[in-house]
Scaffold this active site. Structure first.
Site, PDB file in Angstrom:
ATOM      1  N   LYS A   1      23.561  31.895  16.677  1.00 26.54           N
ATOM      2  CA  LYS A   1      23.154  33.302  16.715  1.00 26.54           C
ATOM      3  C   LYS A   1      22.352  33.745  17.877  1.00 26.54           C
ATOM      4  O   LYS A   1      22.343  35.129  18.079  1.00 26.54           O
ATOM      5  CB  LYS A   1      22.259  33.454  15.534  1.00 26.54           C
TER       6      LYS A   1
ATOM      7  N   HIS B   1      29.763  41.891  13.943  1.00 26.15           N
ATOM      8  CA  HIS B   1      29.426  40.559  12.845  1.00 26.15           C
ATOM      9  C   HIS B   1      30.481  40.789  11.803  1.00 26.15           C
ATOM     10  O   HIS B   1      30.325  41.252  10.665  1.00 26.15           O
ATOM     11  CB  HIS B   1      28.024  40.599  12.288  1.00 26.15           C
TER      12      HIS B   1
ATOM     13  N   ARG C   1      26.130  24.176   4.898  1.00 29.46           N
ATOM     14  CA  ARG C   1      27.300  24.860   5.721  1.00 29.46           C
ATOM     15  C   ARG C   1      28.149  23.511   6.387  1.00 29.46           C
ATOM     16  O   ARG C   1      27.710  22.543   6.604  1.00 29.46           O
ATOM     17  CB  ARG C   1      26.384  24.951   7.275  1.00 29.46           C
TER      18      ARG C   1
ATOM     19  N   LYS D   1      33.078  37.080   3.150  1.00 32.46           N
ATOM     20  CA  LYS D   1      33.682  37.347   4.545  1.00 32.46           C
ATOM     21  C   LYS D   1      34.459  36.334   4.881  1.00 32.46           C
ATOM     22  O   LYS D   1      35.678  36.404   5.525  1.00 32.46           O
ATOM     23  CB  LYS D   1      32.537  37.577   5.432  1.00 32.46           C
ATOM     24  N   THR D   2      34.086  34.870   4.959  1.00 28.09           N
ATOM     25  CA  THR D   2      34.601  33.894   5.360  1.00 28.09           C
ATOM     26  C   THR D   2      35.845  33.482   4.267  1.00 28.09           C
ATOM     27  O   THR D   2      37.130  33.311   4.983  1.00 28.09           O
ATOM     28  CB  THR D   2      33.891  32.658   5.451  1.00 28.09           C
TER      29      THR D   2
ATOM     30  N   ARG E   1      17.963  30.238   9.260  1.00 26.88           N
ATOM     31  CA  ARG E   1      17.457  30.983  10.459  1.00 26.88           C
ATOM     32  C   ARG E   1      15.960  31.532  10.341  1.00 26.88           C
ATOM     33  O   ARG E   1      15.679  31.766   8.961  1.00 26.88           O
ATOM     34  CB  ARG E   1      18.490  32.013  10.885  1.00 26.88           C
TER      35      ARG E   1
ATOM     36  N   ASP F   1      33.346  35.135  11.941  1.00 25.50           N
ATOM     37  CA  ASP F   1      32.092  35.403  11.756  1.00 25.50           C
ATOM     38  C   ASP F   1      31.712  36.509  13.153  1.00 25.50           C
ATOM     39  O   ASP F   1      30.939  37.540  12.941  1.00 25.50           O
ATOM     40  CB  ASP F   1      31.191  34.312  12.006  1.00 25.50           C
TER      41      ASP F   1
ATOM     42  N   SER G   1      25.936  37.546   4.247  1.00 23.54           N
ATOM     43  CA  SER G   1      26.107  36.254   3.590  1.00 23.54           C
ATOM     44  C   SER G   1      26.532  36.407   2.034  1.00 23.54           C
ATOM     45  O   SER G   1      25.570  36.999   1.237  1.00 23.54           O
ATOM     46  CB  SER G   1      24.742  35.311   4.018  1.00 23.54           C
TER      47      SER G   1
END
Length: 563
Positions: A234, A253, A355, A275-276, A91, A290, A271
């Site tokens: 996003k 988030h 990704r 989390k994932t 991003r 997410d 990141s």
């Protein structure tokens, strides 16, 4: 006898198959093909006149389009579509702008995150984007929803020139049924993705050839100068972060999952914090990885898919994510073997930010529809590269607000250009780049929901132990998973706690599956005084960061920070 096909390369074979398929389809009535009717859908109301428009095309068709028209596209050995996002592999937050409009500007937290844009400049960029789209021979449209709860969902239309982008958003948005698509109508928001065409750097208020512009009043997002697909995802999340608080719904988030007894847990984290990985738990059902909202009815996922980092991905470490990658998945900026088509997930020569985007249905234990009740447990994840924070601690309500507003993690050497030592990173509400209102607004909503529903809040460190980065070691994933299991099994409610002398939160004295000495980070350092020095340094960083928020929070929250 050798078949002629064996002497041809892969792309030649694909072209032959595509041509045979198109010849066949042209010989039968179009309505029986199941393909989008290019003549029955148009974009004339946006002043876009392109002869070929594929609306909500099936993944197989988008594969054909990408392989035929987009250089660098390939099929991996497990059937995923391998793509390149070009020069931008992440991003560009410094290039995002929100239109300064009287109807919304009093609600927006203007500053380094939310940069102002005059409406005239937005229209100049919009015109540039539409001019580019009108030069294309074919365009792709994806109509879908943001938000699994029908009471709060937002309708979104994506207009783009790359099949890769269409497949990405096919995965990431909630896909309408044929009946819902027939009655879709004019969407709440439209994303014009002209990322292959640059912004004019000499346009007023532009600072580079990349530009992501949001007009809340027009319900439009314009993308120029970046082909990184995450900007679409996003951009929509940013819109949800503005719209939902207007309806007393908290956007978050975070990832979320559901236990056997229908208890919901939330995982906040930036990141690289896990989390994932930690939310994809085979013993629990995944709600989402997410983006979520917390309404008076419970938690619901905003998206229809997952966008997982896959650097160093392996079957042993992250089996759910590894197995989810297959036909229909978009693999972004990965390196693969040109002979075997096998992806090397350890290769970061293109980017460390590789990704995988796949439908949430690719996770076998995903709960559909992606909704859950009010969370019993809320887990703040941090990757502390200084080796100071304990592997788990319990937070008071005031500490919860302090650490939520702080949103701490750390960068380590090698993750970004110029980073040679651990660097503290603070992102308000664990998603500061997408927060449109002042962080205090989201923190107050979170605190109110926690108080109303009795949620327990934990701070879990997935970073370093026994010293900082370069001296200590990364917390073993097996220990972190044991901590998460203990939280979900409510085991930590029945142990004794000790107060951390630097940060004041409560540290459980023991946890099943974790060596007792690991519970107190100071015990793992060879030199205790070195630990105290590192802890004081991190405490100062917390305090320095929080100064920007102190005028908007009460004294109890200020006292909840490091001592």
């Amino acid at each position: 006898m050798i078949s002629p096909l064996m002497c041809m390369n892969r792309l030649d074979i694909i072209e032959i198959i595509v041509n045979i398929r198109q010849d066949f389809l042209s010989s039968i009535p179009a309505i029986s093909t199941g393909l989008p009717m290019t003549h029955s859908f148009n974009l004339e109301n946006y002043e876009i006149n392109v002869p070929q428009i594929l609306r909500n095309a099936a993944p197989a068709r988008l594969y054909e389009e990408a392989l035929r028209y987009e250089s660098g596209s390939a099929i991996s050995d497990v059937g995923a579509l391998v793509v390149s996002s070009g020069g931008k592999t992440g991003r560009s937050p410094a290039d995002r702008r929100i239109v300064d409009h009287p109807d919304s500007n009093v609600n927006i937290w203007w500053g380094n995150v939310n940069l102002k844009l005059q409406e005239r400049t937005f229209m100049v960029n919009r015109e540039r984007a539409l001019d580019y789209l009108n030069t294309c021979e074919r365009l792709y449209v994806v109509d879908g929803f943001a938000g699994w709860d029908p009471a709060y969902r937002v309708t979104v239309r994506i207009v783009c020139s790359r099949a890769y982008h269409a497949l990405f958003m096919h995965n990431m948005m909630i896909r309408p049924t044929p009946e819902e698509l027939d009655s879709f109508g004019e969407p709440d928001y439209v994303v014009f993705n002209s990322g292959r065409f640059p912004a004019n750097r000499y346009t007023s208020e532009m600072t580079s050839a990349t530009s992501i512009n949001i007009s809340l009043e027009r319900g439009e997002i314009v993308i120029l100068g970046t082909e990184y697909a995450g900007e679409m995802k996003k951009g929509i999340f940013t819109v949800m972060n503005y719209l939902m608080p207007l309806r007393d719904v908290l956007p978050m988030h975070c990832s979320a999952n559901l236990g056997d007894n229908d208890t919901t847990s939330l995982f906040f984290g930036l990141s690289g914090t896990g989390k994932t990985t930690l939310s994809a738990d085979p013993a629990r059902q995944l709600i989402g990885d997410d983006e979520h909202c917390w309404s008076e009815d419970g938690v619901f996922n905003i998206e229809g898919g997952c966008y997982a980092k896959c650097i160093n991905l392996s079957l042993e470490k992250e089996p759910e994510i590894y197995r989810a990658i297959g036909f229909g998945t978009v693999l972004e900026n990965v390196v693969y073997d040109r002979e075997t088509q096998r992806v090397d997930y350890d290769d970061d020569s293109i980017t460390e930010n590789t990704r995988a985007a796949y439908p949430i249905s690719g996770i076998p234990n995903a709960v559909l529809p992606c909704v859950g009740g009010h969370p019993e447990h809320i887990i703040f994840l941090t990757c502390d590269a200084f080796g100071v924070l304990p592997p788990v601690s319990k937070l008071t309500p005031a500490q919860t607000m302090y650490h939520f507003i702080s949103g701490y993690t750390a960068k380590v050497a090698g993750t970004e250009m110029g980073v040679t030592e651990p660097e503290a990173t603070f992102s308000a509400c664990f998603g500061g780049a997408f927060m449109v209102w002042h962080p205090g607004k989201y923190a107050e909503m979170l605190a109110e929901n926690i108080h109303r529903h009795g949620s327990h809040v934990w701070l879990v460190n997935t970073g370093w132990s026994g010293g900082g980065y370069g001296k200590g070691k990364r917390m073993p994933l097996m220990y972190t998973r044991a901590i998460i299991d203990a939280i979900h099994d409510n085991v930590l409610h029945n142990v004794e706690y000790t107060e951390d002398p630097h940060f004041g939160f409560q540290i459980p004295n023991c946890c099943p599956g974790v060596p007792e000495r690991m519970m107190y980070p100071k015990n793992t350092w060879q030199t205790p005084t070195a630990y105290d020095t590192a802890a004081k340094h991190l405490s100062r960083l917390f305090k320095e960061n929080f100064r920007q928020f102190q005028s908007g929070v009460d004294g109890e929250i200020l006292q909840a920070g490091p001592k």
